[in-house]
Design a protein around this motif. Structure first.
Motif, PDB file in Angstrom:
ATOM      1  N   GLY A   1       0.957  -1.313   0.114  1.00  0.00           N
ATOM      2  CA  GLY A   1       0.027  -0.012   0.027  1.00  0.00           C
ATOM      3  C   GLY A   1       0.866   1.297  -0.061  1.00  0.00           C
ATOM      4  O   GLY A   1       0.134   2.296   0.351  1.00  0.00           O
ATOM      5  N   LYS A   2       2.143   1.261  -0.418  1.00  0.00           N
ATOM      6  CA  LYS A   2       3.082   2.189  -0.255  1.00  0.00           C
ATOM      7  C   LYS A   2       3.709   2.298  -1.528  1.00  0.00           C
ATOM      8  O   LYS A   2       3.822   1.426  -2.442  1.00  0.00           O
ATOM      9  CB  LYS A   2       4.033   2.164   0.763  1.00  0.00           C
ATOM     10  N   LYS A   3       4.243   3.641  -1.662  1.00  0.00           N
ATOM     11  CA  LYS A   3       5.112   4.065  -2.917  1.00  0.00           C
ATOM     12  C   LYS A   3       6.650   3.901  -2.504  1.00  0.00           C
ATOM     13  O   LYS A   3       6.764   4.708  -1.439  1.00  0.00           O
ATOM     14  CB  LYS A   3       4.903   5.268  -3.614  1.00  0.00           C
ATOM     15  N   ALA A   4       7.486   3.380  -3.154  1.00  0.00           N
ATOM     16  CA  ALA A   4       8.521   3.260  -2.888  1.00  0.00           C
ATOM     17  C   ALA A   4       9.550   2.999  -3.996  1.00  0.00           C
ATOM     18  O   ALA A   4       9.275   2.220  -4.852  1.00  0.00           O
ATOM     19  CB  ALA A   4       9.159   2.228  -1.728  1.00  0.00           C
ATOM     20  N   SER A   5      10.634   3.722  -4.257  1.00  0.00           N
ATOM     21  CA  SER A   5      11.506   3.517  -5.452  1.00  0.00           C
ATOM     22  C   SER A   5      12.498   2.447  -5.236  1.00  0.00           C
ATOM     23  O   SER A   5      13.084   2.337  -4.179  1.00  0.00           O
ATOM     24  CB  SER A   5      12.185   5.003  -6.002  1.00  0.00           C
TER      25      SER A   5
END
Lengths: 100, 100
Positions: free
Chosen positions: A41-45
């Motif tokens: 449920g998170k954005k992470a690069s």
């Protein structure tokens, strides 16, 4: 058989070039932090994963050369262009952070 | 730079046809219940996912026709053959279960 159909009854879209490219592009956008990871449920690069997916798509373009429909080739080119632009931005951000 | 190198420093193997096929074959073997899912530590078969991956590999074979090295084509054929055999076994098992 019951009359109800659910998403699970639908065949998964295997064997379609555009769908494969689209799946890889979603993975690429997730690795670039452009899309939420549905598992977390998170954005992470993750620059290395993103580069791997872009390199795979470039390799797929080379290996399918001459065998794609015009529309398939255009779709692949559009996906690659947008991922490369986003990757360059991410890479530039990292370099600036490393220099400061 | 420190002299230590860890697995995280190694570039991920993007852009290599054999590696892409190998990654898909691992996903296929997981979906066929032949390999543990590293996220769950369990073996579980998912016939629809397995079929999707096999259909993707068949499509990749068609779309790369004439553009592969001999060794790449042979690797893809071997992977497809073993996945198709395992899929047929799984499918047969399901049919027998459905009939009883």
């Amino acid at each position: 058989m019951s009359g109800e159909r659910t998403a699970a009854d639908l065949p998964l879209p295997g064997g379609d070039f555009r769908m494969l490219v689209t799946r890889l592009s979603f993975q690429g956008m997730m690795s670039l932090g452009m899309l939420e990871n549905p598992l977390t449920g998170k954005k992470a690069s993750d620059e290395k994963s993103a580069r791997m997916i872009i390199d795979d798509l470039l390799m797929i373009r080379e290996k399918t050369s001459g065998n794609l429909e015009t529309e398939e080739a255009e779709h692949l080119n559009r996906v690659l262009e947008s991922l490369e632009v986003a990757w360059a931005e991410l890479d530039k951000g990292d370099s600036v952070a490393a220099e400061s």
